[in-house]
Design an enzyme around this catalytic site. Structure first.
Site, PDB file in Angstrom:
ATOM      1  CB  THR A 149     -15.846  42.705   0.924  1.00 31.95           C
ATOM      2  OG1 THR A 149     -14.589  43.104   0.333  1.00 31.95           O
ATOM      3  CG2 THR A 149     -16.964  43.547   0.323  1.00 31.95           C
ATOM      4  CB  CYS A 150     -12.986  38.906   2.778  1.00 33.29           C
ATOM      5  SG  CYS A 150     -13.165  38.458   1.043  1.00 33.29           S
ATOM      6  CG  ASN A 151     -10.512  40.490  -1.278  1.00 31.93           C
ATOM      7  OD1 ASN A 151      -9.686  39.946  -0.549  1.00 31.93           O
ATOM      8  ND2 ASN A 151     -11.076  39.864  -2.299  1.00 31.93           N
ATOM      9  NE  ARG A 152     -13.175  45.772  -2.956  1.00 32.61           N
ATOM     10  CZ  ARG A 152     -12.145  46.126  -3.725  1.00 32.61           C
ATOM     11  NH1 ARG A 152     -11.683  47.363  -3.688  1.00 32.61           N
ATOM     12  NH2 ARG A 152     -11.595  45.259  -4.543  1.00 32.61           N
ATOM     13  N   GLY A 293     -22.789  30.355   5.813  1.00 32.31           N
ATOM     14  CA  GLY A 293     -23.346  31.547   5.165  1.00 32.31           C
ATOM     15  C   GLY A 293     -23.010  31.554   3.684  1.00 32.31           C
TER      16      GLY A 293
END
Length: 550
Positions: A149-152, A293
């Site tokens: 994801t954007c964080n991980r 999206g």
């Protein structure tokens, strides 16, 4: 010495007589236990154990070296090639048959690594199934899953050997991303078994998110299960782990107030934009959103909730923009194709980027060419919540632009740390309950090979005895009589198996403890000599070989 042509992928321990070195039997034992030979990785002098080969010892004389064997083979004897499993059973690697599979998580997240590194390791969702198969092709990986994801970017594994699996996956990540192994190790998270399971449960519950309780991460965990369906390597344990994590996420959000008043990455991005604008409103803002999206849609909705009534949306297709327009009838959404992105950016003073593009959409050069935003507005503001980033880092060096990415959202999130801590405490009790359930389920899987082996053992006896009975009757048996005899034998077997099978299952609906179930399993193994550990290893080898053929 070199390995023979039939040597399998397992490393061969060879015991060499050390009499030519002037060493004792203890030196030979040291050499035998520590030196491994591989056809693809010849032994280097630097790999010899220091305790055995020292400057004070006599150099090795190859002509006096002999292979040690407890049972010498006659010169005229025909020696058959051992199978990989036979070699495994008779070598020091036999410890694998006793080693329980481990659950491992390895990767980077927003708490351990900056966005500059995370974007290098990011894996697009469309590639998750392929990555699972690549990982499971490694020697010590049984099952795998990817959460990016954007964080991980986190890889979850079921491994035959903890340390070997970690080394293989770290090498794989390094080759895929181009990031050196020391740099990866400097920023990675690495957790085993119960700690790895707890980590995923906290991720699904939103406790490990930059924005506590945000709901999008649960959707992303669900997507892992969806994309893994039918993929070889996304099997029982790893699938069960993620399905349990989804249950944890749902339960935490239902039974606690962790989601009340919480913000998502998208809403935090909108809040950050308000904080950074010279005027804390969107009344006169010329807003451009690139990407329609999931993330883009949420940005648009949060902008509308904060009073933004007109915005331009750049997307590859118009269908998604039309769908959002139907939901937000009081907001003027203007669609523009991707080819007009720079023209739209020239007319905007606030730009949100949230696409899955693997290369930057805005370079330093093309942003430098954009006209100024006008007096009283300040600099053009870029809020980039994409991984990999859509805005080149060099843009932040320009005097006419301000760039913020996902790591900068901490400024919004840290505003109410005390409230975050209290909400997290409410969720941890639920996570602990679910963790205990999952651990019990994983432990209970130890009985599955015993159940299969015992059923096969009883079935062989049933089939053999039925065949003997039919042969004694010399064929004077009708089809109906054969069917009746078969049904009778199956009925007897099933009734006899019912008791033992009940005592080998731990489903949480009765009073049997896990320790009692495992003791029953060990007792059955002893009584019938089922050799479950070896048969389990056989099954693992078979699965690995089948995957290698594909």
């Amino acid at each position: 010495p070199s390995a023979s042509n039939h040597t399998p992928s397992f490393l061969h321990p060879l015991a060499i007589s050390m009499t030519a070195i002037g060493g004792s039997s203890s030196a030979a034992a040291t050499f035998s236990s520590s030196v491994k030979f591989s056809p693809s990785h010849p032994l280097l002098p630097s790999q010899f154990p220091k305790s055995t080969f020292s400057p004070h010892r006599t150099p090795l004389n190859p002509s006096k070296c002999t292979l040690r064997s407890e049972n010498p083979i006659p010169q005229n004897a025909i020696v058959s090639k051992p199978s990989p499993l036979e070699i495994l059973k008779t070598s020091s690697l036999d410890r694998y048959t006793k080693e329980k599979s481990s659950i491992i998580v390895i990767g980077l997240n927003v708490h351990t690594a900056p966005v500059e590194m995370r974007e290098k390791l990011a894996i697009p969702e469309a590639q998750w199934p392929q990555v699972i198969q690549e990982l499971c092709a490694l020697n010590h990986i049984e099952e795998a899953a990817v959460l990016s994801t954007c964080n991980r970017i986190e890889i979850y594994l079921v491994a035959l050997s903890q340390h070997r699996a970690v080394r293989e996956v770290t090498d794989w990540i390094s080759k895929l991303s181009g990031v050196s192994i020391p740099e990866i190790c400097k920023h990675q998270i690495l957790l085993y078994n119960k700690d790895a399971t707890q980590h995923l449960f906290e991720v699904a519950a939103g406790l490990d998110s930059l924005v506590l309780g945000e709901g999008q991460i649960l959707s992303q965990v669900k997507q892992v299960v969806k994309s893994g369906q039918g993929v070889p390597g996304f099997d029982r344990k790893i699938s069960g782990l993620f399905k349990q994590a989804i249950s944890v996420g749902k339960r935490v959000r239902t039974e606690t107030n962790i989601s009340s008043g919480s913000v998502s990455v998208s809403s935090a991005a909108v809040e950050l934009a308000l904080m950074k604008r010279s005027v804390a409103s969107f009344d006169d803002a010329r807003v451009l959103v690139i990407g329609a999206g999931k993330m883009g849609k949420l940005v648009i909705k949060h902008l509308a909730a904060k009073g933004c009534r007109k915005m331009v949306v750049v997307n590859r297709t118009q269908e998604r923009v039309n769908a959002i327009r139907e939901e937000l009838k009081d907001v003027d959404l203007v669609f523009r194709p991707l080819s007009e992105m720079l023209d739209c950016a020239a007319e905007a003073d606030l730009i949100f980027t949230c696409t899955a593009s693997e290369s930057p959409l805005f370079s330093k050069e093309n942003v430098e060419m954009l006209p100024s935003v006008g007096k009283g507005v300040g600099n053009r503001l870029f809020i980039d919540i994409s991984i990999p980033r859509n805005v080149d880092p060099g843009v932040s060096e320009l005097e006419n632009a301000l760039v913020y990415n996902v790591d900068d959202l901490r400024e919004v999130v840290d505003a109410n740390k005390e409230d975050r801590h209290q909400k997290a405490m409410e969720a941890r009790g639920i996570i602990q309950e679910e963790l205990n359930k999952f651990e019990a389920w994983i432990d209970s899987l130890e009985t599955v090979p015993t159940i299969k082996k015992f059923r096969a053992y009883v079935e062989r006896i049933r089939a053999s005895e039925l065949e003997k009975c039919l042969s004694r009757m010399r064929g004077d048996v009708s089809k109906e009589q054969k069917e009746a005899m078969y049904a009778l034998s199956m009925g007897i077997v099933n009734k006899l198996l019912h008791g033992p099978m009940q005592h080998l299952r731990c489903d949480g609906n009765d009073n049997k403890s896990l320790s009692e179930v495992l003791e029953n399993m060990r007792a059955l193994n002893r009584m019938y000599d089922l050799e479950t550990e070896i048969s389990l290893m056989e099954e693992k080898i078979r699965v690995k070989m089948e995957r290698a053929k594909k």
